[in-house]
Scaffold this active site. Structure first.
Site, PDB file in Angstrom:
ATOM      1  CE1 TYR A 142       6.938   3.852   4.438  1.00 52.44           C
ATOM      2  CE2 TYR A 142       5.742   5.286   5.927  1.00 52.44           C
ATOM      3  CZ  TYR A 142       5.888   4.068   5.310  1.00 52.44           C
ATOM      4  OH  TYR A 142       4.995   3.062   5.570  1.00 52.44           O
ATOM      5  CE  LYS A 189      14.344  -7.968  -4.195  1.00 54.73           C
ATOM      6  NZ  LYS A 189      13.877  -9.354  -4.216  1.00 54.73           N
ATOM      7  CG  ASP A 221      12.390 -11.608  -2.077  1.00 50.95           C
ATOM      8  OD1 ASP A 221      13.360 -11.469  -1.305  1.00 50.95           O
ATOM      9  OD2 ASP A 221      12.521 -11.916  -3.282  1.00 50.95           O
ATOM     10  CG  ASP A 245       4.330   0.199   6.913  1.00 51.84           C
ATOM     11  OD1 ASP A 245       3.744   0.250   8.003  1.00 51.84           O
ATOM     12  OD2 ASP A 245       3.761   0.371   5.811  1.00 51.84           O
ATOM     13  CG  ASP A 249       0.612  -3.909   9.347  1.00 57.46           C
ATOM     14  OD1 ASP A 249       1.117  -3.285  10.290  1.00 57.46           O
ATOM     15  OD2 ASP A 249      -0.439  -3.567   8.773  1.00 57.46           O
TER      16      ASP A 249
HETATM   17  C1  IPM Z   1       2.519   2.462  10.811  1.00 56.88           C
HETATM   18  C2  IPM Z   1       1.483   3.017   9.863  1.00 56.88           C
HETATM   19  C3  IPM Z   1       2.009   4.318   9.264  1.00 56.88           C
HETATM   20  C4  IPM Z   1       3.270   3.995   8.478  1.00 56.88           C
HETATM   21  C5  IPM Z   1       0.986   5.077   8.411  1.00 56.88           C
HETATM   22  C6  IPM Z   1      -0.278   5.382   9.176  1.00 56.88           C
HETATM   23  C7  IPM Z   1       1.577   6.329   7.813  1.00 56.88           C
HETATM   24  O1  IPM Z   1       1.173   2.080   8.877  1.00 56.88           O
HETATM   25  O2  IPM Z   1       2.861   3.143  11.790  1.00 56.88           O
HETATM   26  O3  IPM Z   1       2.996   1.340  10.571  1.00 56.88           O
HETATM   27  O4  IPM Z   1       3.187   3.611   7.309  1.00 56.88           O
HETATM   28  O5  IPM Z   1       4.354   4.151   9.026  1.00 56.88           O
HETATM   29 MG    MG Z   2       2.087   0.199   9.126  1.00 57.81          MG
END
Ligand code: IPM
Ligand code: MG
Length: 326
Positions: A142, A189, A221, A245, A249
């Site tokens: 990032y 990884k 993975d 990240d 999710d």
């Molecule tokens: C999160 C989001 C952010 C990230 C985006 C909005 C930049 O997906 O906080 O997980 O990738 O960190």
């Molecule tokens: Mg995210």
């Protein structure tokens, strides 16, 4: 007691979900005799529209001077569909993380009995799952050097980690594991990436200093598969920025809804508390977005930044009660 809370509502459903969390905090203030002073700052696409900057200096100063930051969400389809946009709402979030030194993102994943039927996974697999994803937040791909070749036909993003960056986040992983079920999974990884080998090397050095913690190492993975197949086997998972990240999710699917998970970003300066979901622009203004993730983020704020344990518990108990359908 008196506390200063910076409120960054952001875009889409951000303002409406944050308003609900503020109502809850005000109720807590009345019940427990605290005075929360809320000051709003602008961020994200709404800040770009107003001043051309998704994280203006004024907003940064407000965060620095506050005891905690309550954050809504940022993002706007206008920018998602325009990869050439020079200024983007997400840059505001990344700059805030970097400037506040928020190197750790803590995302607890627990199931909600009344919503398990919403999970695409089988009930017996997810019921009782309870783990924490600790994501490194200010390093890695990032924040590494990025670029495009002159003819624009090549692009790169470097992934960089230094020893101190890795040590401090792993240390936090060990601390969380010590407070929980004493199991830490380091996700990397290391079979391919140099940064991951550095992570694994440092984790292996640190493990003997925490003999009470059972450490295991998992390629990302494989972890992506195991989170879905055996979500109950995890206790604390620690990983680098982009893996975290994606995995966090993915982990939210276990609970049945992304709209229920809170998060805390902690580090050097003021901590930021926000739901893990995005700005959900299609729902903005319709009063249909679930504010529970933001309300639970407010509970994390009370606990981690203000050290108000009973107050945080009061919020969690009510949410838990509603979850059970009482
Ligand atoms: C999160 C989001 C952010 C990230 C985006 C909005 C930049 O997906 O906080 O997980 O990738 O960190
Ligand atoms: Mg995210």
């Amino acid at each position: 007691m008196d506390f200063k809370i910076a409120v960054l509502k952001g875009d889409g459903i951000g303002p409406e979900i944050v308003d609900q969390a503020i109502k809850v905090l005000k109720a807590i203030g009345t019940k427990f005799n605290h005075n929360f002073e809320f000051t709003e700052g602008i961020t994200g696409a709404s800040a770009i529209n107003k001043v051309g900057d998704p994280y203006p200096e004024e907003t940064h100063q407000l965060c620095m001077e506050s005891d905690a930051v309550l954050f809504g969400a940022i993002g706007d389809p206008k920018y998602d569909n325009d990869p050439k946009a020079k200024v983007r709402p997400e840059q505001g979030l990344l700059r805030m993380r970097k400037r506040l030194g928020l190197y750790a993102n803590i995302r607890p994943v627990t199931t909600f009995p009344s919503l398990i039927h919403k999970s695409p996974l089988r009930r017996d697999l997810v019921e009782g799952a309870d783990f924490v994803v600790i994501r490194e937040l200010t390093g890695g791909i990032y924040f590494g050097e990025k670029g495009r070749s002159e003819d624009l036909n090549m692009a790169f993003d470097n992934c960089v980690y230094t020893r101190p960056e890795v040590e401090r986040i792993l240390e936090l992983g060990f601390e969380y594991a010590a407070k929980r079920d004493k199991r830490l999974t380091v996700v990397d990884k290391a079979n391919v990436l140099a940064t991951s080998r550095l992570w694994r090397e440092i984790a292996q050095e640190m493990a003997p200093k925490h003999p009470e913690i059972e450490v295991d190492y998992m390629f990302v993975d494989n972890a992506a598969m195991q989170i879905i197949q055996w979500p109950k086997k995890f206790d604390v998972m620690v990983t680098e920025n982009m893996f975290g990240d994606i995995l966090s999710d993915e982990a939210s699917v276990i609970t049945g809804s992304l709209g229920l998970l809170p998060s805390a970003s902690v580090g050097i300066h003021t901590s930021v508390f926000e739901p893990i979901h995005g700005s959900y622009p299609q729902a903005a203004g319709k009063n249909i977005a679930n504010p529970v993730a933001t309300i639970l983020s407010a509970a994390m704020l009370l606990e981690l930044s203000l050290n108000l344990m009973d107050e945080a518990k009061a919020i969690r108990d009510v949410v838990e009660d509603r979850r059970r359908g009482n």
